[in-house]
Write an enzyme that holds these catalytic residues in place. Structure first.
Site, PDB file in Angstrom:
ATOM      1  N   ASP A  64      -5.957   2.278  -3.388  1.00 19.67           N
ATOM      2  CA  ASP A  64      -7.215   2.117  -2.653  1.00 19.67           C
ATOM      3  C   ASP A  64      -7.541   3.320  -1.770  1.00 19.67           C
ATOM      4  OD1 ASP A  64      -5.379   1.760  -0.619  1.00 19.67           O
ATOM      5  OD2 ASP A  64      -6.195  -0.153   0.077  1.00 19.67           O
ATOM      6  N   ASP A  77      -1.092   1.485  -3.980  1.00 23.80           N
ATOM      7  CA  ASP A  77      -1.943   0.419  -4.518  1.00 23.80           C
ATOM      8  C   ASP A  77      -3.315   0.916  -4.939  1.00 23.80           C
ATOM      9  OD1 ASP A  77      -3.033   0.765  -1.943  1.00 23.80           O
ATOM     10  OD2 ASP A  77      -3.568  -1.350  -1.789  1.00 23.80           O
ATOM     11  N   SER A  85       0.812  -1.211   0.000  1.00 18.58           N
ATOM     12  CA  SER A  85       0.000   0.000   0.000  1.00 18.58           C
ATOM     13  C   SER A  85       0.848   1.263   0.000  1.00 18.58           C
ATOM     14  CB  SER A  85      -0.962  -0.045   1.190  1.00 18.58           C
ATOM     15  OG  SER A  85      -1.884   1.010   1.149  1.00 18.58           O
ATOM     16  N   ASP A  96      -2.565   6.465  -3.567  1.00 18.46           N
ATOM     17  CA  ASP A  96      -1.424   5.832  -2.924  1.00 18.46           C
ATOM     18  C   ASP A  96      -0.908   4.698  -3.795  1.00 18.46           C
ATOM     19  OD1 ASP A  96      -3.462   4.011  -2.486  1.00 18.46           O
ATOM     20  OD2 ASP A  96      -2.798   3.478  -0.474  1.00 18.46           O
TER      21      ASP A  96
END
Length: 446
Positions: free
Chosen positions: A245, A243, A102, A241
């Site tokens: 999400d 990833d 992440s 960010d």
């Protein structure tokens, strides 16, 4: 969660090369997950990743373990976490595996799972995988080994899905948007979504090299986006960010709009359009101003524990659509099963176009209360939150705030820290109260 040995609240995560983020563990994890998933019928799993250099190593190791368990693998390549959740559903796969840490630096990585319905794996399934991780690894016979395939059009499929949630009667024509993809998994997706909906796009953070993910860019570092919006005289900025999400936004004046403000905009817009089902789910860290604003507008509001999985659990339990965190995880179950930065951004952009207002104008009436957070370190075995003196000072502060603020003390889920948070109308007073409580917590650790 206390029963888990390897899984945290969001899969397995750590520094690459240190247990459990090693090739040996990834092979065993792939095998254990494959054994559990194969027993349920469908023998196909999707595997996607963000842009970290270690993703190559981990996807190869996972594929070896899955193949040894007799499970076929479809590789998606770099793909946002919510994109993997979506494709898992549409391909009718047994599960989707995400290789990502992440918003963490490149030297960290993680492995997490989505079930066939696009939600996080049920607790019982994770516990069964953990049980097998402690068993000897066995390989199926050669004729039953899994095979690997690559889905070449994965990015295009997800781009079309993102575009499909944007109202067909609207477009982004006339908007100049700066998008910062954090050199992460959205680098080849978010700019194309925005352009294909008609926006003029300036992109930053779209040149991943395996080691620059989240480095001084993206949703956790907004200086570059703020400057780019001002330099380009853009209408709005979007920061994702690593990833994809979570999202943060920037107004044309360079002001940061966080997850709480995004939730406010989406809730008010949905209410005005008669599309708000139920209410809004925040977390223990959601700014008190959002709770009060929802109350003023007769929008039900509840808090979940910190973490997007707990927000989603609360939304599902209540059959509500909208929830999120101030960090930028924004979930709308009307469109997706998980937090999706691109889709949340598109919803705000749709509100701007529908209302004919700038992001600054949409957020102008929402005034966040000053919030001060102080971290206090404690040692193993200590229970400072149970101290009579700590509880006494908390009661004093809550009485002084008199319903116009909040006090929250909680243990960090990842570090030996007590997080002391105080909110109220006056920043100087709030800071004084927070330090007063932190001092008592620190004294209780000695």
């Amino acid at each position: 969660m206390s029963e888990r040995k390897y899984f945290g609240t969001d899969g397995v995560r750590g520094r690459v090369g240190e247990f459990p983020i090693t090739p040996e563990f990834a092979v065993k994890l792939g095998w254990a997950a494959g054994r559990v998933l194969a027993a349920k019928g469908t023998r196909k799993v999707l595997v996607g990743k963000d842009t970290r250099v270690s993703g190559y190593m981990l996807e190869s190791a996972l594929e070896a373990g899955l193949a040894a368990a007799g499970v076929n693998v479809d590789f998606l390549g770099p793909m946002p976490t919510p994109g993997i959740a979506y494709l898992t559903r549409t391909f009718r796969a047994a599960a989707g595996i995400v290789i990502s840490a992440s918003h963490n630096p490149y030297y960290d990585n993680g492995i997490k799972f989505f079930a066939d319905n696009g939600h996080k794996l049920p607790d019982a399934t994770e516990l069964e995988i953990e049980r097998l991780l402690d068993q000897p690894m066995e390989c199926v016979s050669s004729e039953h080994l899994g095979r690997a395939n690559r889905i070449a059009d994965a990015a295009g499929r997800y781009i079309e899905f993102c575009k499909s949630v944007f109202p067909s009667e609207l477009s982004l024509q006339g908007l100049h948007i700066v998008v910062d993809c954090a050199h992460g998994a959205t680098y080849h997706i978010a700019p194309n979504v925005l352009r294909e909906l008609g926006a003029r796009v300036t992109e930053i953070g779209t040149k991943p090299d395996g080691m620059n993910i989240n480095k001084d860019c993206g949703a956790t570092s907004l200086d570059a986006l703020q400057q780019a919006v001002l330099d380009n005289k853009a209408n709005v900025g979007l920061a994702l960010d690593g990833d994809g999400d979570r999202i943060m936004m920037v107004t044309d004046k360079g002001r940061v709009i966080d997850g709480d403000e995004i939730l406010y905009i989406l809730a008010v817009t949905a209410q005005q359009q008669g599309q708000l089902q139920g209410g809004v789910v925040g977390t223990l860290m959601t700014n008190f101003a959002l709770e009060k604003e929802c109350e003023r507008r007769n929008i039900p509001f509840v808090r979940a524990k910190v973490g997007d999985r707990y927000v989603i659990e609360e939304l599902v339990k209540r059959d509500w659509y909208l929830g999120g965190e101030n960090s930028g995880h924004v979930i709308n179950r009307q469109y997706h099963t998980t937090g999706d930065g691109i889709i949340a951004g598109l919803q705000v952009l749709a509100a701007m176009q529908f209302e004919g207002k700038s992001l600054h104008e949409l957020s102008r009436d929402f005034k966040k209360l000053p919030q001060v957070l102080i971290n206090v370190r404690f040692n193993a075995g200590e229970q400072p939150l149970e101290s009579d003196t700590v509880q006494a000072v908390v009661n004093e502060v809550e009485t002084a705030l008199a319903g116009k603020g909040r006090v929250l003390l909680r243990k960090s889920g990842t570090e030996p820290l007590i997080r002391v948070m105080v909110e109220g109308e006056d920043e100087k007073t709030v800071r004084t109260f927070a330090q007063q409580i932190a001092n008592e917590v620190e004294a209780a650790t000695n």
